[in-house]
Design an enzyme around this catalytic site. Sequence first.
Site, PDB file in Angstrom:
ATOM      1  CD  GLU A 121      -5.106  -1.192  -1.314  1.00 18.72           C
ATOM      2  OE1 GLU A 121      -5.874  -0.224  -1.188  1.00 18.72           O
ATOM      3  OE2 GLU A 121      -5.428  -2.360  -1.069  1.00 18.72           O
ATOM      4  CG  ASP A 180      -2.006   0.866   1.260  1.00 19.12           C
ATOM      5  OD1 ASP A 180      -2.334   1.366   0.186  1.00 19.12           O
ATOM      6  OD2 ASP A 180      -2.592   1.090   2.341  1.00 19.12           O
ATOM      7  CG  MET A 181       1.946   3.165  -3.553  1.00 20.88           C
ATOM      8  SD  MET A 181       3.670   2.641  -3.438  1.00 20.88           S
ATOM      9  CE  MET A 181       4.512   4.199  -3.679  1.00 20.88           C
TER      10      MET A 181
END
Length: 454
Positions: A171, A45-46
Amino acid sequence: MSSSTPEPDSFEAVFGLPLKSAITQTGVGAPMPTKGPMRRIAHLDMDAFYASVELLRYPQLKGLPVVIGGGKKSLAKQLNGVDPKDWDAQTPLDQFPQLKDYAGRGVITTATYAARHFGVGSAMGLMKAAQLCPQAYLLPVDFDQYRHYSKRFKDIILEICPVMQNIGVDEVYLDFTHVPGGQRENGLSMAKLIQRSIFQDTGLTCSIGVAPNKLLAKMASEFNKPNGISILLESDLESRIWPLPCKKVNGIGPKADSKLKSLGIETIGDLAQRSLDELMGHFGQKYGAWLYAVSKGQDDRPLETQSDPVSISRETTFERNLLAAKDRSELGEIFTRLCTQLSLDLQKKQLMGKTIGVKIKFDNFKVVTRDQTLDMALDQAVDIRHAASQCLKRIDLSRRFRLLGVRVSSLVPKGQVSTPQAQSSHGDDVSSEDPKRVLTQREIQPSLLDDAEN
DNA sequence: TCTGGGGTCCTTTTCCTT
DNA sequence: TCTGAAGGAAAAGGACCC
């Protein structure tokens, strides 16, 4: 690169062979687990993706409260006359609009960590955010830019781990199980390598959870945000998952959570104490059985590395609530614009659709949809508009509404379908013309709301 | 909290056919 | 022609996610 001494944290240094060889010769000379391969699924997840991308462009905003959103493209322009396209890293701070100058509709898409300290968050109305943090800077959403960085970080990942499932722009799920080195330290080595590679190339950070399945990996990626890695084993279920509130599960939203609470089920551990029969009794066969499995940490869904879109839609919330009888021309223009955008979206993706639908959100927020399946797939704005206005006729438009949407589903790849050009449903032979052609007044005027009222 | 836009998937209802 | 059952497809609504 590989002929000299590898960098300390490079793939080669960690796994003992160059990256390219590892990918092409899966298993050959690569470090493999001593036991049978344990399923190692990662969720990446960024961290605050949109906001972080904006800060790359505007480093002068680093550490300051910034919110992104507002909906309208011309937002920033309205605020102080400066087109955001003209902004760059040299733009002085006082050129950026602040929330205190803003009055109008719209919600926040995301906010920097500095803004979140003030209680500002996603999906909050801009007016509310302005009360909480008037000094926050306001930036318009720039999807092109986010898509650009999305592709970049995903390309980096694919070079290292080819089994990837896309989840939106920021994501992904990854399957380390059979990737050379994927089992090292239960996936920690691979996660570190990916995290570092993304940061080196883009300057963006991410959080990664590695676990036996997607369900647990998704939860694990939240344990250590931002820029964290969490490794979860099956044996960690009771100590690390059971204490969490049920709504942390991907798939348990506000409705299900409040029903669970009413049954005295607050945590995933509480859920695990209930029987399958009880859960199915309260939540139905399918959802009940799913809840039961979730509480035990079970999830055998595979990664889906390819997917075709199911539907494409465009919708817009008006500046003010509109009434069909009074605001006919305004609505007609909006309707035409939505159909035109949708048509271009379809053509860009080389798709056509057989089911056309509309969506109305009334001033009381009640949503009504109508759709219709046609004999032939279509992708032209005039055809979509015609079919959609047939759907609108079936809605009682006597009260004000705030949103209008148009949707196309039952999608088929263009080229695999016979086009409706030969027998255009409205008689005008316009379908075969340039898709970018602007609709004529004659096509617009006998418009939605004329039709819809009778 | 006072609620955007783009999606997916599931359940229920409605309609049509046999 | 009516009635009822059954099954499937389409339509509608809703929950959820990013």
